[in-house]
Design a protein around this motif. Structure first.
Motif, PDB file in Angstrom:
ATOM      1  N   TYR A   7      -5.034  12.527   8.046  1.00 39.53           N
ATOM      2  CA  TYR A   7      -4.913  11.973   6.701  1.00 39.53           C
ATOM      3  C   TYR A   7      -5.068  13.039   5.614  1.00 39.53           C
ATOM      4  O   TYR A   7      -4.478  12.912   4.535  1.00 39.53           O
ATOM      5  CB  TYR A   7      -5.893  10.805   6.509  1.00 39.53           C
ATOM      6  N   ALA A  59      -3.214  11.626  -6.430  1.00 39.00           N
ATOM      7  CA  ALA A  59      -3.628  11.283  -5.069  1.00 39.00           C
ATOM      8  C   ALA A  59      -5.144  11.340  -4.921  1.00 39.00           C
ATOM      9  O   ALA A  59      -5.753  10.504  -4.234  1.00 39.00           O
ATOM     10  CB  ALA A  59      -2.966  12.228  -4.067  1.00 39.00           C
ATOM     11  N   THR A 119       0.830  -1.208   0.000  1.00 41.41           N
ATOM     12  CA  THR A 119       0.000   0.000   0.000  1.00 41.41           C
ATOM     13  C   THR A 119       0.860   1.252   0.000  1.00 41.41           C
ATOM     14  O   THR A 119       0.576   2.214  -0.720  1.00 41.41           O
ATOM     15  CB  THR A 119      -0.938   0.003   1.227  1.00 41.41           C
ATOM     16  N   LEU A 171      -7.874  10.999   2.233  1.00 39.33           N
ATOM     17  CA  LEU A 171      -7.168  10.816   0.966  1.00 39.33           C
ATOM     18  C   LEU A 171      -7.777  11.621  -0.170  1.00 39.33           C
ATOM     19  O   LEU A 171      -7.104  11.946  -1.149  1.00 39.33           O
ATOM     20  CB  LEU A 171      -7.156   9.333   0.586  1.00 39.33           C
ATOM     21  N   TYR A 173     -10.675   4.797  -2.899  1.00 41.39           N
ATOM     22  CA  TYR A 173     -10.538   4.260  -1.545  1.00 41.39           C
ATOM     23  C   TYR A 173     -11.793   4.508  -0.720  1.00 41.39           C
ATOM     24  O   TYR A 173     -12.331   3.595  -0.091  1.00 41.39           O
ATOM     25  CB  TYR A 173      -9.318   4.914  -0.882  1.00 41.39           C
ATOM     26  N   GLU A 178       0.731   4.258  -2.583  1.00 41.69           N
ATOM     27  CA  GLU A 178       0.119   5.542  -2.251  1.00 41.69           C
ATOM     28  C   GLU A 178       1.107   6.608  -1.790  1.00 41.69           C
ATOM     29  O   GLU A 178       0.724   7.768  -1.624  1.00 41.69           O
ATOM     30  CB  GLU A 178      -0.980   5.362  -1.194  1.00 41.69           C
ATOM     31  N   ARG A 179       2.376   6.231  -1.555  1.00 33.69           N
ATOM     32  CA  ARG A 179       3.386   7.213  -1.155  1.00 33.69           C
ATOM     33  C   ARG A 179       4.602   7.180  -2.089  1.00 33.69           C
ATOM     34  O   ARG A 179       5.067   8.224  -2.550  1.00 33.69           O
ATOM     35  CB  ARG A 179       3.824   6.957   0.293  1.00 33.69           C
ATOM     36  N   GLY A 188     -10.229   7.315   3.894  1.00 39.47           N
ATOM     37  CA  GLY A 188     -10.476   7.602   2.486  1.00 39.47           C
ATOM     38  C   GLY A 188     -10.889   9.037   2.240  1.00 39.47           C
ATOM     39  O   GLY A 188     -10.471   9.660   1.254  1.00 39.47           O
ATOM     40  N   GLY A 191      -6.904   2.321  -5.345  1.00 40.94           N
ATOM     41  CA  GLY A 191      -7.694   2.921  -4.276  1.00 40.94           C
ATOM     42  C   GLY A 191      -8.905   2.062  -3.936  1.00 40.94           C
ATOM     43  O   GLY A 191      -9.197   1.818  -2.758  1.00 40.94           O
ATOM     44  N   PHE A 218      -1.931  13.558   3.042  1.00 39.51           N
ATOM     45  CA  PHE A 218      -2.073  13.498   1.587  1.00 39.51           C
ATOM     46  C   PHE A 218      -2.091  14.868   0.923  1.00 39.51           C
ATOM     47  O   PHE A 218      -2.397  14.988  -0.259  1.00 39.51           O
ATOM     48  CB  PHE A 218      -3.269  12.616   1.216  1.00 39.51           C
ATOM     49  N   GLY A 273      -7.660   8.414  -3.690  1.00 39.28           N
ATOM     50  CA  GLY A 273      -8.548   8.659  -2.556  1.00 39.28           C
ATOM     51  C   GLY A 273     -10.005   8.444  -2.887  1.00 39.28           C
ATOM     52  O   GLY A 273     -10.771   7.920  -2.064  1.00 39.28           O
TER      53      GLY A 273
END
Length: 387
Positions: free
Chosen positions: A214, A44, A18, A336, A51, A22-23, A333, A102, A218, A48
């Motif tokens: 979060y 991103a 993950t 995100l 997700y 995502e990073r 989420g 996501g 993000f 998100g």
């Protein structure tokens, strides 16, 4: 191997994957696809959106097809997406794939959390979820440390490793029961933190702070390649340096697992409300690496405290169900999604004003302020503890 051990192994592998997705992918896209900060923020947002949609409907899907089947299908999808990225990566493919990643991650984590907390009393839930937090958090800085070298070794090595690790996780899902066991009631005479009536207000407050965390993460993650390039970090070291935040979060999880005095107490969320904005703005606006590192430490503590509180309260109040994990992951989420939107607003103000600091303070201060105010209100209105 018992059920908890299997689930923790899956947790480690899937957390590693993950974070690569995502990073680490923002460093890949900057270096290999030429993405700027705005394009990374849009990427991103795509992740998100998938997700939060999947996390929101995870409980509904599990009720239709069963928890183990859902997790097996989802991890198989993640393997396929990584194979696709290895052979056909391009800017358009990257955006489509991030949406699918996501969706997969949003549908995966609530089920995994529900399995972990199933069949346990609230006290045992706290112990197991503490181990879960330590396990997934340990994988985060390791994944970020690996991202830089992987990107340097081969353009798509990031996706080879991600696909291979998900394939291992996929195999282990077949060792799980078809559905989580029902939860057990709390022991008679349980401590104050075992009373869901008191924890409901703290659950709401914790989720507001976790949402703020979060959102901030993000905004930071898509900007991290630019931030650390400006500070003079090499391309190989920049992802690992951005992971100091996650080292501190891991340390917070370990500490909170060893010491139980924080459970059911609002004062620790109060400390988190101060540490989060201070740490975030130090990371985003820091003029030298020392300021940024101190900011990452504060930011990491806030991330660890808010996540631990939200997860524990959710598993007790919602009785260790997939719905509990779904609500928890839905808030992640939303972060995100809102984070990249706030970042894009910051980029627009930055472009119009010519000031990076003005752009991001103007965009983020109201967002963090709203979340913290809502958390304070939830704490103020919560029912009293039952001793």
């Amino acid at each position: 191997m018992n059920r908890i051990a299997i689930l923790l192994l899956i947790t480690f592998f899937e957390s590693f994957v993950t974070i690569l997705d995502e990073r680490g992918v923002y460093f890949f896209c900057k270096e290999r696809l030429g993405f700027d900060s705005a394009e990374n923020l849009w990427l991103a947002l795509t992740f998100g959106a998938g997700y939060v949609l999947a996390a929101w409907r995870a409980h509904w899907l599990a009720s239709l097809i069963g928890e183990r089947r859902q997790m097996t299908i989802v991890i198989a999808l993640l393997v396929c997406v990584h194979v696709w990225l290895y052979f056909f990566v391009s800017p358009l493919v990257m955006f489509v794939a991030m949406g699918l990643l996501g969706l997969g991650n949003g549908a995966k984590w609530p089920v995994l959390e529900g399995f972990l907390a199933s069949g346990l009393t609230p006290a045992r839930t706290a112990q197991v979820m503490g181990r879960f937090n330590i396990t997934w958090a340990a994988a985060v800085p390791l994944a970020l440390a690996a991202a830089g070298p992987l990107i340097s070794i081969h353009p798509t090595a990031l996706f080879v490793v991600g696909g291979a690790m998900s394939l291992v996780g996929l195999g282990m899902t077949f060792l799980l029961p078809a559905n989580p066991a029902p939860p057990l009631p709390p022991a008679t005479g349980g401590a104050r933190h075992e009373h869901p009536e008191h924890l409901t207000g703290l659950l709401v407050a914790s989720r507001w702070i976790m949402l703020a965390v979060y959102i901030a993460v993000f905004v930071f993650a898509p900007l991290a390649p630019r931030i650390f390039e400006k500070l003079g970090c090499s391309r190989q070291l920049a992802p690992a340096t951005s992971g100091l935040l996650d080292v501190m979060r891991f340390a917070a999880f370990v500490s909170l697992g060893l010491w139980r005095g924080w459970r059911g107490r609002a004062r620790w969320l109060g400390v988190t409300m101060l540490a989060l904005p201070a740490g975030f703005f130090m990371v985003i606006l820091g003029s030298n690496i020392a300021v940024v590192i101190v900011g990452e430490m504060l930011f990491g503590f806030a991330a660890g405290m808010s996540y631990s509180s939200a997860m524990y309260c959710a598993m007790v109040v919602k009785e260790a169900s997939v719905d509990a994990g779904g609500g928890h992951e839905s808030m992640i989420g939303l972060g995100l999604m809102i984070g990249p939107l706030a970042g894009l607003a910051g980029e627009s103000i930055h472009t119009a004003s010519g000031s990076f600091a003005q752009g991001y303070v103007t965009a983020m201060a109201p967002v963090l302020g709203i979340c913290i105010t809502a958390a304070v209100w939830a704490i103020y209105k919560r029912p009293p503890a039952i001793d």
